[in-house]
Design an enzyme around this catalytic site. Sequence first.
Site, mmCIF file in Angstrom:
data_model
loop_
_atom_site.group_PDB
_atom_site.id
_atom_site.type_symbol
_atom_site.label_atom_id
_atom_site.label_comp_id
_atom_site.label_asym_id
_atom_site.label_seq_id
_atom_site.Cartn_x
_atom_site.Cartn_y
_atom_site.Cartn_z
ATOM 1 N N LYS A 3 -11.990 28.805 10.084
ATOM 2 C CA LYS A 3 -11.423 29.586 11.196
ATOM 3 C C LYS A 3 -10.740 30.825 10.628
ATOM 4 O O LYS A 3 -9.855 30.714 9.774
ATOM 5 C CB LYS A 3 -10.419 28.732 11.973
ATOM 6 C CG LYS A 3 -11.070 27.575 12.732
ATOM 7 C CD LYS A 3 -10.048 26.651 13.349
ATOM 8 C CE LYS A 3 -9.318 27.278 14.510
ATOM 9 N NZ LYS A 3 -8.350 26.306 15.105
HETATM 10 C C1 E4P Z 1 -7.740 26.385 18.444
HETATM 11 O O1 E4P Z 1 -8.409 27.187 17.776
HETATM 12 C C2 E4P Z 1 -6.317 26.653 18.676
HETATM 13 O O2 E4P Z 1 -5.740 26.659 17.420
HETATM 14 C C3 E4P Z 1 -5.627 25.637 19.550
HETATM 15 O O3 E4P Z 1 -6.506 25.062 20.465
HETATM 16 C C4 E4P Z 1 -4.417 26.196 20.237
HETATM 17 O O4 E4P Z 1 -3.965 25.265 21.181
HETATM 18 P P1 E4P Z 1 -2.503 25.347 21.815
HETATM 19 O O5 E4P Z 1 -2.419 26.588 22.623
HETATM 20 O O6 E4P Z 1 -2.387 24.098 22.646
HETATM 21 O O7 E4P Z 1 -1.546 25.353 20.667
#
Ligand code: E4P
Length: 225
Positions: free
Chosen positions: A86
């Site tokens: 990522k």
């Molecule tokens: C995924 O890439 C994100 O890091 C994650 O889903 C963020 O989720 P949140 O807004 O519940 O922290």
Amino acid sequence: MKLLIDDAHIDLIKNIYRYYPIDGVTTNPTILAKGGRAPFEVLKEIREFIGEEAELHVQAVAGTTEGMIEDAHKIQSELGKNTFVKIPSIPTGFKAMQILKGEEANITATAIYTPMQAYLAAKSGADYVAPYINRIDNMGFNGIQVAKEIQDIFRSNGYETQILAASFKNSQQVLELCQYGIGASTVAPDVIEAFVKNVAIDSAVAAFVKDFEELCGEGKTMANL
Ligand code: E4P
């Protein structure tokens, strides 16, 4: 639509895998920090449990392009080359995506709040872009709409990049994206469990069992008739 678990807690992951058809696991630095354990120890445990073929998405933390690439190489060497790295969708990240794509790395462009970021990530070679549905909603915009716009941009330009929608707070948000043909969603275990948390379902199933037991005797099922 693929369904992934957005968590790093191995017991929660195992519990969801026990019942549901799951395609992999996503994590981010905040999720890892919540567990309080050494990141690669936890991530290797997850990789071992889900297997080599399942998708595992792990975030680079460095801020520079060079640092992101070093993070990506470390992630791949510890967790397998098929792990999705990522990369935050910021200027240094777009450059890192282009270089990593040249190495045939699997890339998930993360921290997506706007269609413009998704467009740049797709052009930079990302396999997935991850729009943050609920966080966009919390800013006073419409997260579902942003994801749909991104999907339209990809379709009208012939980009193969898929959407990995993230940051959900309820099952309706997931369902709306499923209806629109979004490629994948990553969802926290409690939100996945809430997909079928419904008194009407429980009561229908309980009524079937009660009726059958009245007919055949307590504890009886088809197998022991
Ligand atoms: C995924 O890439 C994100 O890091 C994650 O889903 C963020 O989720 P949140 O807004 O519940 O922290």
